[in-house]
Write a protein that holds these residues in place. Structure first.
Motif, mmCIF file in Angstrom:
data_model
loop_
_atom_site.group_PDB
_atom_site.id
_atom_site.type_symbol
_atom_site.label_atom_id
_atom_site.label_comp_id
_atom_site.label_asym_id
_atom_site.label_seq_id
_atom_site.Cartn_x
_atom_site.Cartn_y
_atom_site.Cartn_z
ATOM 1 N N LEU A 185 0.837 -1.194 0.000
ATOM 2 C CA LEU A 185 0.000 0.000 0.000
ATOM 3 C C LEU A 185 0.873 1.245 0.000
ATOM 4 C CD1 LEU A 185 -2.756 1.507 0.490
ATOM 5 C CD2 LEU A 185 -2.344 1.159 2.943
ATOM 6 N N LEU A 187 0.948 4.507 1.254
ATOM 7 C CA LEU A 187 0.186 5.146 2.325
ATOM 8 C C LEU A 187 0.649 6.582 2.518
ATOM 9 C CD1 LEU A 187 -1.910 4.775 4.619
ATOM 10 C CD2 LEU A 187 -0.020 4.026 6.083
ATOM 11 N N SER A 188 -0.287 7.511 2.395
ATOM 12 C CA SER A 188 0.018 8.919 2.653
ATOM 13 C C SER A 188 -0.751 9.349 3.896
ATOM 14 C CB SER A 188 -0.397 9.774 1.455
ATOM 15 O OG SER A 188 -1.815 9.879 1.397
ATOM 16 N N ASP A 192 -7.711 9.044 1.436
ATOM 17 C CA ASP A 192 -7.993 7.966 0.501
ATOM 18 C C ASP A 192 -7.198 6.685 0.748
ATOM 19 O OD1 ASP A 192 -9.592 9.898 -0.618
ATOM 20 O OD2 ASP A 192 -8.202 10.374 -2.233
ATOM 21 N N SER A 193 -5.881 6.805 0.926
ATOM 22 C CA SER A 193 -5.053 5.591 0.952
ATOM 23 C C SER A 193 -5.360 4.658 2.133
ATOM 24 C CB SER A 193 -3.566 5.938 0.885
ATOM 25 O OG SER A 193 -3.182 6.765 1.946
ATOM 26 N N ALA A 196 -8.308 2.696 1.006
ATOM 27 C CA ALA A 196 -7.925 1.710 -0.015
ATOM 28 C C ALA A 196 -7.307 0.476 0.645
ATOM 29 C CB ALA A 196 -6.941 2.339 -1.002
ATOM 30 N N ALA A 209 3.235 -1.562 3.682
ATOM 31 C CA ALA A 209 2.980 -0.176 3.292
ATOM 32 C C ALA A 209 4.290 0.580 3.090
ATOM 33 C CB ALA A 209 2.124 0.525 4.342
ATOM 34 N N TYR A 211 5.588 4.728 2.905
ATOM 35 C CA TYR A 211 5.265 6.143 3.095
ATOM 36 C C TYR A 211 6.468 6.975 2.692
ATOM 37 C CZ TYR A 211 5.080 10.558 5.697
ATOM 38 O OH TYR A 211 5.146 11.890 6.048
ATOM 39 N N THR A 289 -3.100 1.728 -4.370
ATOM 40 C CA THR A 289 -3.136 3.178 -4.183
ATOM 41 C C THR A 289 -4.574 3.617 -3.891
ATOM 42 O OG1 THR A 289 -3.631 3.913 -6.442
ATOM 43 C CG2 THR A 289 -1.329 3.345 -5.947
ATOM 44 N N GLY A 290 -4.705 4.833 -3.381
ATOM 45 C CA GLY A 290 -6.024 5.380 -3.069
ATOM 46 C C GLY A 290 -6.565 6.272 -4.164
ATOM 47 N N GLU A 291 -6.110 6.075 -5.388
ATOM 48 C CA GLU A 291 -6.500 6.970 -6.478
ATOM 49 C C GLU A 291 -7.934 6.734 -6.941
ATOM 50 O OE1 GLU A 291 -2.149 7.500 -8.603
ATOM 51 O OE2 GLU A 291 -3.074 5.526 -8.484
ATOM 52 N N ARG A 317 -6.535 -0.357 -7.475
ATOM 53 C CA ARG A 317 -7.094 0.930 -7.039
ATOM 54 C C ARG A 317 -8.549 0.717 -6.626
ATOM 55 N NH1 ARG A 317 -3.675 2.281 -11.602
ATOM 56 N NH2 ARG A 317 -2.091 3.812 -10.952
#
Length: 398
Positions: A185, A187-188, A192-193, A196, A209, A211, A289-291, A317
């Motif tokens: 993952l 991760l931000s 979103d992420s 996800a 993950a 970051y 990703t959380g896109e 996604r």
């Protein structure tokens, strides 16, 4: 009322054929993991196609239920009262006591559903249904039988002991974590992420993950925020190995050498390359990703194609067709939203161009990246070698 056990109901696991036991075993492991920080002693086991959580001694009922509601694979949690098998007369008294405790108003419709696993028991399931129905009608004149759509379904399971339950608390569904491989993952600190990661973990995938940290442009508190988010996701997904990558030098070099409107896309491409390195190192089968299509400039179809092109692993996604409101609703449900909106910048938001390209041309992007050839490989190698690895475990409910 004092409940002694929980009967765990599962959904998709039940159709897994000869491999079903593997999924059941994974579910038992995840339940044990989720309960490890809950006050009380618990015995989690399988018995005759069922999964049970036996509670010995004192335990925190509410905390136990909340922990079970975070275990993927569970569709229903049934609090159970266990009584000794001391004949039908005593069972009748136990049932009346149970109904008094659970439904003191005494004016609802009901149905008795008996299941006789102990075949030596002198009454059939149909006979138990009929006789106990009569006992309940005698004890509660305001109650009525409704075999089609009752307000109460009293389940009576005859085993070595007799299990009584009538309530089913909804679980999260999905598949037990660890039954569908691993994924990495990105991760931000955004909304979103983490969502996800939650959604992919719900399908049985174990999470790792990555970051990307950019000191001094991002603070230590921004990093702590991402660790906090990983802890919240790990309540559902189990332990997460988080790779913290110092991305500052790579970002500055891209900023210096590449057109500023292409900065975000090129930065994302190098993030994907680094995340894929760690993914392969940890035997992951894909990136997450959380896109969501069109949400920002780097998430147009053309931008996603440009970032995909640097990867050899599949990129998943799960939020691709969601709008922001739908994503926020899930974030609120899993308690990540309030942490995500804390005002600590991540590296994606620091070097944003005023007019980022929304329809990047891949050939032009690759041409711009040739400006980086002198130092970029060395910078990527340093970022990978200096990455901090943190094993993140679940955080209790806030």
């Amino acid at each position: 009322m004092r409940f002694h056990s929980f009967l765990i109901k599962y959904g998709e696991i039940g159709i897994k054929g000869k491999n079903r036991y593997l999924f059941e075993d994974a579910l038992v492991r995840q339940i044990r993991f989720s309960l490890k920080d809950v006050d009380g002693d618990f015995y989690v086991h399988k018995a005759q196609g069922r999964v049970y959580v036996e509670c010995t001694g004192e335990y925190d009922y509410e905390e136990t239920v909340e922990a079970l509601k975070r275990v993927f694979g569970i569709v229903g949690i049934c609090p159970v009262v266990r009584v000794e098998d001391r004949g039908f007369e005593q069972l009748s008294k136990d049932v009346v006591s149970y109904m008094e405790g659970m439904y003191p108003e005494g004016n609802l419709t009901f149905k008795v559903e008996a299941r006789r696993s102990k075949k030596q028991y002198p009454m059939t399931s149909m006979e138990i249904n009929s006789e106990l129905g009569g006992v309940i009608l005698d004890a509660f004149p305001g109650m009525k039988v409704d075999v089609h759509n009752p307000e109460i379904r009293l389940n009576v399971e005859v085993r070595e002991e007799i299990y009584l339950y009538s309530e089913t608390i909804s679980g999260p569904g999905g598949m037990p974590v660890g039954t569908n491989g691993r994924a990495m993952l990105l991760l931000s600190g955004g909304i979103d992420s983490p969502v996800a990661g939650y959604m992919i973990a719900k399908r049985g995938v174990q999470l790792h993950a990555t970051y990307f940290h950019a000191p001094p442009y991002t603070s230590e508190r921004a990093k702590e925020k991402v660790v906090d988010l990983a802890k919240l996701v790990s309540r559902y997904a189990g332990p997460i190995q988080l790779h913290v990558v110092n991305f500052t030098d790579i970002q500055l070099y891209i900023y210096e050498k590449c057109p500023h409107e292409e900065l975000t896309i090129i930065m994302r491409r190098y993030m994907m390359k680094i995340a894929e390195y760690f993914a392969k190192e940890n035997h992951c089968l894909g990136l997450i990703t959380g896109e969501s299509i069109g949400q920002v400039a780097s998430q147009t179809m053309q931008s996603l194609a440009a970032t995909n092109s640097v990867c050899t692993l599949p990129v998943y996604r799960p939020l691709i067709g969601f709008d922001k409101r739908e994503i926020v609703e899930i974030a609120e449900k899993i308690d990540t939203f309030e942490t995500s909106i804390q005002p600590f910048e991540d590296c994606c938001t620091i070097f944003v161009a005023k007019h980022p390209v929304t329809k990047p041309n891949l050939e032009r992007i690759e041409k711009s990246e040739r400006n980086l050839e002198e130092k970029i490989d060395e910078l990527v190698k340093t970022a990978i070698e200096s990455a901090e690895i943190i094993t993140v475990e679940q955080s209790k409910t806030p």
